[in-house]
Design a protein around this motif. Structure first.
Motif, PDB file in Angstrom:
ATOM      1  N   TYR A   1      47.233 -37.081  25.008  1.00  0.00           N
ATOM      2  CA  TYR A   1      47.725 -38.161  26.044  1.00  0.00           C
ATOM      3  C   TYR A   1      48.568 -39.034  25.188  1.00  0.00           C
ATOM      4  CZ  TYR A   1      43.722 -36.469  28.843  1.00  0.00           C
ATOM      5  OH  TYR A   1      43.093 -35.605  29.541  1.00  0.00           O
ATOM      6  N   LEU A   2      49.856 -39.341  26.026  1.00  0.00           N
ATOM      7  CA  LEU A   2      50.911 -40.267  25.473  1.00  0.00           C
ATOM      8  C   LEU A   2      50.795 -41.596  26.107  1.00  0.00           C
ATOM      9  CD1 LEU A   2      53.606 -37.968  25.209  1.00  0.00           C
ATOM     10  CD2 LEU A   2      52.177 -38.579  23.404  1.00  0.00           C
ATOM     11  N   ARG A   3      50.783 -42.653  25.386  1.00  0.00           N
ATOM     12  CA  ARG A   3      50.695 -44.013  25.972  1.00  0.00           C
ATOM     13  C   ARG A   3      51.953 -44.689  25.214  1.00  0.00           C
ATOM     14  NH1 ARG A   3      45.565 -47.370  25.709  1.00  0.00           N
ATOM     15  NH2 ARG A   3      45.025 -45.772  27.119  1.00  0.00           N
ATOM     16  N   ILE A   4      53.332 -44.796  25.825  1.00  0.00           N
ATOM     17  CA  ILE A   4      54.395 -45.301  25.112  1.00  0.00           C
ATOM     18  C   ILE A   4      55.194 -46.543  25.988  1.00  0.00           C
ATOM     19  CG2 ILE A   4      56.766 -44.722  24.061  1.00  0.00           C
ATOM     20  CD1 ILE A   4      55.526 -41.968  24.006  1.00  0.00           C
ATOM     21  N   ARG A   5      55.645 -47.464  25.588  1.00  0.00           N
ATOM     22  CA  ARG A   5      56.162 -48.651  26.338  1.00  0.00           C
ATOM     23  C   ARG A   5      57.392 -48.930  25.390  1.00  0.00           C
ATOM     24  NH1 ARG A   5      52.994 -53.059  28.735  1.00  0.00           N
ATOM     25  NH2 ARG A   5      52.114 -53.017  26.713  1.00  0.00           N
ATOM     26  N   ALA A   6      58.670 -48.602  25.592  1.00  0.00           N
ATOM     27  CA  ALA A   6      59.543 -49.219  24.747  1.00  0.00           C
ATOM     28  C   ALA A   6      60.712 -50.067  25.563  1.00  0.00           C
ATOM     29  CB  ALA A   6      60.471 -47.903  24.257  1.00  0.00           C
ATOM     30  N   ILE A   7      61.148 -50.888  24.793  1.00  0.00           N
ATOM     31  CA  ILE A   7      62.118 -51.904  25.347  1.00  0.00           C
ATOM     32  C   ILE A   7      63.505 -52.041  24.686  1.00  0.00           C
ATOM     33  CG2 ILE A   7      60.432 -53.436  26.398  1.00  0.00           C
ATOM     34  CD1 ILE A   7      60.799 -55.223  24.285  1.00  0.00           C
TER      35      ILE A   7
END
Length: 182
Positions: A176-182
């Motif tokens: 599973y992927l959990r990614i947050r990029a800004i």
């Protein structure tokens, strides 16, 4: 015996067993911060503590592998093979574990593991428990986190606030992927 990898590092392999009346035995592989790969694209050091148990009709691998240092930076994927448009996927009925093998390995990604892959850079940390039962595929439990990471593509640079690969008992190649990029 010892397998020398360079002047300061060695893998130690010790074991005992019997050939008659049946082949059985136990072998222990251990080492500390041993370089197993050192190329311009990959540097990987490991500290294994692995036990291989051989029984007349079964094999078992148990233990742990610490990766204290690694740098993974493949230069190019230009020679990767691509499927043609007429490729058809079918059910793969081949045995994923043809040996009667049971595996239980704790993989600890240490303090100095970094990646640089196709614009994705950062420090990886985490712990996975890798398992395989006879006639089954390899599964994993645990989490790998990307720290101090960023993704750069098409002139944009995104800082990764949260980057995780979660393994909840499914096949190791399908996290599973959990990614947050800004």
């Amino acid at each position: 015996g010892q397998i020398k990898t360079n002047q300061a590092q060695a893998l130690t392999l010790d074991g005992e067993g019997t050939l008659e009346p049946q082949f059985t035995g136990k072998t222990v592989l251990q080492g500390t911060n041993v370089t197993v790969m050192n190329t311009p694209e990959y540097l990987v050091n490991i500290s294994p503590q692995i036990i291989l148990t051989i029984k007349p009709d079964a094999y078992q691998i148990d233990g742990s592998i610490l990766v204290p240092k690694a740098y993974i930076a493949p230069v190019s994927f230009a020679h990767s093979v691509r499927l043609t448009q007429d490729a058809v996927f079918t059910d793969d009925n081949t045995d994923p574990n043809p040996l009667n093998l049971t595996t239980s390995i704790a993989l600890d990604i240490g303090e100095d593991v970094n990646i640089d892959i196709k614009g994705l850079q950062g420090h990886v940390r985490g712990l996975l428990h890798i398992k395989q039962e006879p006639k089954q595929r390899v599964t994993a439990n645990g989490k790998l986190a990307l720290q101090k990471g960023f993704y750069e593509a098409y002139g944009q640079k995104l800082n990764i606030e949260q980057g995780e690969l979660l393994f909840l008992g499914q096949q190791i190649d399908n996290p599973y992927l959990r990614i947050r990029a800004i």
